[in-house]
Scaffold this active site. Sequence first.
Site, mmCIF file in Angstrom:
data_model
loop_
_atom_site.group_PDB
_atom_site.id
_atom_site.type_symbol
_atom_site.label_atom_id
_atom_site.label_comp_id
_atom_site.label_asym_id
_atom_site.label_seq_id
_atom_site.Cartn_x
_atom_site.Cartn_y
_atom_site.Cartn_z
ATOM 1 N N GLU A 178 14.570 -14.093 -0.181
ATOM 2 C CA GLU A 178 14.953 -15.330 0.521
ATOM 3 C C GLU A 178 13.912 -16.417 0.315
ATOM 4 O O GLU A 178 14.197 -17.596 0.436
ATOM 5 C CB GLU A 178 15.076 -15.068 2.031
ATOM 6 C CG GLU A 178 16.303 -14.298 2.432
ATOM 7 C CD GLU A 178 16.172 -13.742 3.858
ATOM 8 O OE1 GLU A 178 15.348 -14.255 4.637
ATOM 9 O OE2 GLU A 178 16.885 -12.760 4.147
ATOM 10 N N ASP A 229 0.846 -1.192 0.000
ATOM 11 C CA ASP A 229 0.000 0.000 0.000
ATOM 12 C C ASP A 229 0.884 1.246 0.000
ATOM 13 O O ASP A 229 1.744 1.404 0.887
ATOM 14 C CB ASP A 229 -0.884 -0.019 1.253
ATOM 15 C CG ASP A 229 -1.959 1.039 1.226
ATOM 16 O OD1 ASP A 229 -2.849 0.939 0.367
ATOM 17 O OD2 ASP A 229 -1.920 1.968 2.059
HETATM 18 C C1 NOJ Z 1 -4.338 3.138 -0.853
HETATM 19 C C2 NOJ Z 1 -5.438 2.142 -0.753
HETATM 20 O O1 NOJ Z 1 -5.651 1.566 -2.006
HETATM 21 C C3 NOJ Z 1 -6.658 2.883 -0.255
HETATM 22 O O2 NOJ Z 1 -7.799 2.079 -0.298
HETATM 23 C C4 NOJ Z 1 -6.375 3.382 1.138
HETATM 24 O O3 NOJ Z 1 -7.455 4.180 1.571
HETATM 25 C C5 NOJ Z 1 -5.100 4.204 1.183
HETATM 26 N N1 NOJ Z 1 -4.021 3.627 0.452
HETATM 27 C C6 NOJ Z 1 -4.634 4.354 2.608
HETATM 28 O O4 NOJ Z 1 -4.170 3.123 3.094
#
Ligand code: NOJ
Length: 543
Positions: free
Chosen positions: A277, A246
């Site tokens: 690894e 993310d």
């Molecule tokens: C990107 C994710 O795809 C989204 O759904 C989320 O709200 C934000 N990052 C924060 O984690």
Amino acid sequence: MRRLALLGLLLLGCDGDPVVDAGAPDAGGADAGDAAIELDAGQPPPFVEDDRWHRQAVFYELWVRSFQDSDGDGIGDLAGLTSRLDYLADLGITGIWLMPIFPSPLADSGYDVADYVDVHPDYGTLADFDALTEAAHARGLRIYLDLVFNHTSRAHAWFEESRTDPTGPRSDWFVWSDTEGLGCEGASGPFGETRWTFDDVRGQFYFHQFYPAQPDLNFDQPAMRTALLDVARFWLDRGTDGFRLDVPYRYDEDLPVCVHRPGTFEFLRSLRAVTDERDAAMVGEILASPEELAPYLADDVLQMGFLLAESALFSVAANSENASGLGRAFDELVAATPTGGAFCPVLGNHDLPRATENVSDDPGALRVMAGTLLTLPGVPFVYYGEELGMRAGAGVIVDGRDSARTPMQWDATPTAGFTTGAPFLAVAPEHATRNVEVEQADPASLLSHYRRLIALRNATPALRTGTYQRLASARGQLVYWRRHPDGDRLVVASYARAATDVAVSVPWASAEDEITDAPVGAVTDGVFRGSVPAQTVWVLREP
Ligand code: NOJ
């Protein structure tokens, strides 16, 4: 409005940087207007073999909460997903990305993680996860988990310790200030422009790039970084095959600069060493231009990166009957991507509107977009329900993005076969006709089209790792070679709503299409000529 603002965020990035243009006419003569001309590709780009597993994959993104409920509480769970693995294997999917499955207050649908090394009780237990992994592996499916390392939940024990013990070892694992400091350059959008929230226990402000419930981790802290590497090891030890990361481009910041920082790359390299690894791979959610994406796809960083802004170009092509912007974007991506790195095209995801909504539910548009997605270079990701043409739902729990997170549609019953209880989020309209049971029985359905396309990609090295060479063509068409030592393919994708002519120089005596099984023109004197029906993709080969 909220939904539009969210879409704006995704297309502009938290920083407000437009990432790609959408579909202006080609400047460099790559667009041949509407006349069919004889297209000669010239020398193909050099072929480099890459037989790593992820390069061959077709991924499927799903939210466990929305996929299948096994115990009647109206919430999808791991046992429910396990019971549906045959569907995914039969569709030809080889990798599954699970949105966050960890304990969480769900202030951002699980992207606010309260414990990185456990399973949300709504979804089951670690034993259920192990059972899922084993069942997936038995079917040749690999599981990728979603690591949310930029921030935690306010409910995470690390944050609790940091706010209550300002002199303790985790005091600086988050970013604290006596005053509201600077935000990220160009920040805007639904997560708010103010990125500092006062914590009355510690008596200071903490920094967050997303909702206030998601405090940012401080990547200046070596012990914190080590703890995150241990999280990755924990899941790899349990048999996890890889990770979706993310917003990894936002890990380290030197305010107001929040993206693409050296500290981010340093941490990603250490994570890469850990995953190497175990032969695991990673795909990063990086909202960036092709040039900005390239360093993330270097040999020692990530194996894959999503194409998020580019996802809009498929529907722009369909709505405008002009595929130039899409074609040009892929030309630039191929040119900018280092050898060995892979970009990952998508038509949608959990943050974006459903593909159906982007094209006013035009069935022809959905078919040509799918046909292009699954024949372009890169590693494609299908978002659950996209293969059924699922519509937008009306229920909202967190924000407008919930419209694309409604329960998976399995059959025509009132809860779409998702649960025997009351679904936590209302099923989307038209689920009685757009569901797995109905569409599986119909060879002309969108689901059958996806199955055919995925099977073809899985069976055809040229479509997976073949070189890519786009030819000039009429405005509504994308015409490209995918070349591989095991056999070349010529893809003709027409986004036009009427038949258009195509003529391409080919080293073949004849040509046949592997998707429609219908006659598609003829080769005369080394030139293939045909009339492509509206919104159709051909994958041509020499019989
Ligand atoms: C990107 C994710 O795809 C989204 O759904 C989320 O709200 C934000 N990052 C924060 O984690």
